[in-house]
Enzyme design. Structure first.
Site, PDB file in Angstrom:
ATOM      1  N   ARG A 259     -13.078 -45.262  33.882  1.00 11.46           N
ATOM      2  CA  ARG A 259     -14.477 -45.309  33.474  1.00 11.46           C
ATOM      3  C   ARG A 259     -15.224 -46.335  34.329  1.00 11.46           C
ATOM      4  O   ARG A 259     -14.620 -47.280  34.863  1.00 11.46           O
ATOM      5  CB  ARG A 259     -14.598 -45.687  31.993  1.00 11.46           C
ATOM      6  CG  ARG A 259     -13.877 -44.732  31.043  1.00 11.46           C
ATOM      7  CD  ARG A 259     -13.991 -45.226  29.604  1.00 11.46           C
ATOM      8  NE  ARG A 259     -13.314 -44.341  28.666  1.00 11.46           N
ATOM      9  CZ  ARG A 259     -12.029 -44.455  28.302  1.00 11.46           C
ATOM     10  NH1 ARG A 259     -11.301 -45.439  28.822  1.00 11.46           N
ATOM     11  NH2 ARG A 259     -11.494 -43.613  27.449  1.00 11.46           N
ATOM     12  N   LYS A 284     -13.309 -49.345  26.459  1.00  7.10           N
ATOM     13  CA  LYS A 284     -13.641 -48.480  25.332  1.00  7.10           C
ATOM     14  C   LYS A 284     -12.583 -48.540  24.243  1.00  7.10           C
ATOM     15  O   LYS A 284     -12.899 -48.714  23.064  1.00  7.10           O
ATOM     16  CB  LYS A 284     -13.823 -47.045  25.815  1.00  7.10           C
ATOM     17  CG  LYS A 284     -14.243 -46.078  24.710  1.00  7.10           C
ATOM     18  CD  LYS A 284     -14.522 -44.696  25.265  1.00  7.10           C
ATOM     19  CE  LYS A 284     -14.960 -43.740  24.146  1.00  7.10           C
ATOM     20  NZ  LYS A 284     -15.250 -42.388  24.674  1.00  7.10           N
ATOM     21  N   HIS A 354     -19.431 -40.326  35.290  1.00  7.94           N
ATOM     22  CA  HIS A 354     -18.338 -39.921  34.409  1.00  7.94           C
ATOM     23  C   HIS A 354     -17.812 -38.534  34.766  1.00  7.94           C
ATOM     24  O   HIS A 354     -16.688 -38.188  34.406  1.00  7.94           O
ATOM     25  CB  HIS A 354     -18.810 -39.939  32.950  1.00  7.94           C
ATOM     26  CG  HIS A 354     -17.719 -40.218  31.964  1.00  7.94           C
ATOM     27  ND1 HIS A 354     -17.039 -41.418  31.920  1.00  7.94           N
ATOM     28  CD2 HIS A 354     -17.165 -39.451  30.985  1.00  7.94           C
ATOM     29  CE1 HIS A 354     -16.135 -41.380  30.960  1.00  7.94           C
ATOM     30  NE2 HIS A 354     -16.179 -40.195  30.383  1.00  7.94           N
ATOM     31  N   ARG A 357     -14.489 -38.571  36.402  1.00  5.99           N
ATOM     32  CA  ARG A 357     -13.347 -38.697  35.489  1.00  5.99           C
ATOM     33  C   ARG A 357     -12.958 -37.317  34.953  1.00  5.99           C
ATOM     34  O   ARG A 357     -11.779 -36.969  34.898  1.00  5.99           O
ATOM     35  CB  ARG A 357     -13.722 -39.651  34.348  1.00  5.99           C
ATOM     36  CG  ARG A 357     -12.673 -39.800  33.253  1.00  5.99           C
ATOM     37  CD  ARG A 357     -13.153 -40.854  32.246  1.00  5.99           C
ATOM     38  NE  ARG A 357     -12.414 -40.832  31.005  1.00  5.99           N
ATOM     39  CZ  ARG A 357     -11.284 -41.503  30.775  1.00  5.99           C
ATOM     40  NH1 ARG A 357     -10.763 -42.233  31.742  1.00  5.99           N
ATOM     41  NH2 ARG A 357     -10.683 -41.450  29.601  1.00  5.99           N
ATOM     42  N   HIS A 380      -6.206 -41.860  26.722  1.00 10.24           N
ATOM     43  CA  HIS A 380      -6.632 -41.272  25.451  1.00 10.24           C
ATOM     44  C   HIS A 380      -5.695 -41.696  24.326  1.00 10.24           C
ATOM     45  O   HIS A 380      -4.476 -41.743  24.495  1.00 10.24           O
ATOM     46  CB  HIS A 380      -6.632 -39.742  25.545  1.00 10.24           C
ATOM     47  CG  HIS A 380      -7.760 -39.196  26.361  1.00 10.24           C
ATOM     48  ND1 HIS A 380      -7.781 -37.915  26.880  1.00 10.24           N
ATOM     49  CD2 HIS A 380      -8.926 -39.772  26.768  1.00 10.24           C
ATOM     50  CE1 HIS A 380      -8.897 -37.723  27.551  1.00 10.24           C
ATOM     51  NE2 HIS A 380      -9.598 -38.833  27.508  1.00 10.24           N
ATOM     52  N   TYR A 389     -10.111 -30.475  27.941  1.00 10.94           N
ATOM     53  CA  TYR A 389     -10.082 -30.028  29.331  1.00 10.94           C
ATOM     54  C   TYR A 389      -9.399 -28.677  29.497  1.00 10.94           C
ATOM     55  O   TYR A 389      -9.496 -28.069  30.567  1.00 10.94           O
ATOM     56  CB  TYR A 389      -9.391 -31.081  30.197  1.00 10.94           C
ATOM     57  CG  TYR A 389     -10.131 -32.391  30.200  1.00 10.94           C
ATOM     58  CD1 TYR A 389     -11.323 -32.526  30.887  1.00 10.94           C
ATOM     59  CD2 TYR A 389      -9.667 -33.484  29.475  1.00 10.94           C
ATOM     60  CE1 TYR A 389     -12.034 -33.721  30.879  1.00 10.94           C
ATOM     61  CE2 TYR A 389     -10.360 -34.684  29.452  1.00 10.94           C
ATOM     62  CZ  TYR A 389     -11.543 -34.795  30.159  1.00 10.94           C
ATOM     63  OH  TYR A 389     -12.250 -35.968  30.136  1.00 10.94           O
TER      64      TYR A 389
END
Length: 413
Positions: A259, A284, A354, A357, A380, A389
């Site tokens: 990120r 995050k 982003h 990513r 994640h 995805y």
């Protein structure tokens, strides 16, 4: 030294009644801030006009300068050519850093300073939110309050009604999409609940706001083809310092799916050159992530550190390319991405960094990397986040599509 910058005029500048005695120190400070020779020379030459401005207003000592006086000086020169206003701002930062002039004290020009400050402490100490989330709440809260003040200068928190909230939501809805408006409504609700607990607004106002309807997974992740990502990287001009820096930033994102905020917080100590690892402290999720340091990334980082990074004591890896030298902000990769997209001439519809990513995740999926591995690389916490995805793998989706009945063929239910 000022003598090197102004070999024929240094004596006249050092004799300036107000600023002359501190010009040598000011120049030394400019060097530490990363200003180059020509910039330093211009700043010192402009000090003559600044000195004259204050002497006309009977400011004959540094002790007589105030933050408000410097602000008015900056405004005065802003309407005039020569770039002197920028020098005033730089001079003020020098004064504050050297404790010559006190820092500007924020003026409590609204009755909302105290309750907003209390709310921010509540978000940090009670709810334990991250700094970036708190900043977003603060931005929304001030938008709400300033909107009310713009309509009624006498507005106070106790005056809040449902009509006030509705008008603000309508106003925000004209500026933001549904997804962003959801966050705005959530921030407003949290603030109203906090104020109700303190009996500063009528209770129940937070329950009278409708949340805009936004369907989960209604949009595909914004991803570029891997050829486009490669072309964007190759288009970056690495003959200048900012190009070397931006190439390293985007290569990090394209190699690890980082990120932008993680790039900004990356420090020199996070690179373990001997072990061949890079340690990421995810802003995050707050979970540490250890990744292998690939040869291309190592080469790009070494090129930046040796050739393009300004000489500074900061431990953050990526610094601003122009003075004043300081660590880049979390928004800087986004600004650099939009600039490089314009320079590249490529047809790239997405304005946010982003998307690189997302492109990385889609590339791994296309290469057959398992979802669990992709999730681990992206940091994640849930496989549900990674499964998004799957919707980008169009070829695999075609294989599981059900056949459509031919025209006129009876469909048996």
């Amino acid at each position: 030294m000022i003598r090197e910058l102004l070999p024929t005029a240094y004596a006249r500048h050092l004799s300036l009644p107000l600023l002359g005695p501190i010009l040598d120190d000011f120049d030394d400070w400019l060097v530490l801030q990363g200003y180059r020779f020509n910039s330093r020379q211009c700043y010192l030459l402009r000090c003559t006009a600044i000195d004259a401005y204050f002497r006309k207003r009977h400011r004959t000592t540094l002790a007589s300068l105030t933050p408000e006086g410097l602000r008015k000086c900056s405004q005065y020169f802003r309407r005039r050519p020569g770039g002197i206003s920028n020098t005033v701002g730089c001079l003020q930062r020098f004064f504050q850093d050297q404790k010559i002039v006190a820092a500007q004290i924020p003026r409590a020009d609204t009755p909302f300073e105290a309750p907003v400050a209390a709310y921010l402490r509540y978000l940090s100490e009670v709810r334990g939110l991250s700094r970036s989330t708190i900043e977003q709440h603060e931005h929304t809260v001030w938008q709400l309050l300033r909107y009310q003040l713009a309509s009624d200068i006498t507005f106070r928190l106790a005056d809040f009604t449902q009509a006030h909230i509705e008008r603000f939501i309508v106003y925000a809805g004209s500026r933001y999409g549904r997804s962003t408006l959801q966050h705005v409504v959530s921030d407003v609700r949290g603030f109203l609940r906090f104020l109700a607990l303190r009996s500063e607004v009528p209770p129940g106002l937070d329950q009278q706001i409708d949340t805009p309807r936004a369907y989960r997974l209604e949009h595909l992740p914004r991803a570029l083809s891997w050829d486009t990502v490669t072309a964007l990287l190759e288009s970056i001009d690495r003959k200048c310092a900012s190009g070397v820096r931006d190439y390293a930033i985007f290569l990090l994102i394209g190699t690890y799916g980082l990120r932008g905020c993680d790039i900004a917080s990356l420090r020199l100590d996070d690179i373990d050159w001997h072990a061949g690892e890079i340690h990421i402290n995810q802003s995050k999720t707050r979970h540490p992530l250890t990744l292998p340091l690939t040869d291309p990334v190592a080469t790009a980082l070494i090129a930046y550190l040796q050739e393009a990074r300004p000489r500074a004591s900061y431990r953050e890896i990526f610094l601003t390319a122009i003075a004043p030298t300081r660590p880049i902000t979390r928004q800087a990769p986004g600004y650099a991405y939009r600039f490089r997209v314009r320079q590249s001439g490529l047809v790239i519809p997405y304005q946010g960094v982003h998307c690189l990513r997302h492109s990385y995740a889609a590339h791994l999926l296309h290469e057959g990397v398992p979802l669990k591995t992709i999730g681990d690389l992206l940091g994640h916490r849930s496989t549900e986040s990674t499964c998004v995805y799957l919707r980008l793998d169009h070829e695999e989706l075609r294989e599981v599509a059900l056949p459509l009945p031919a025209i006129g063929e009876e469909v048996i239910s």
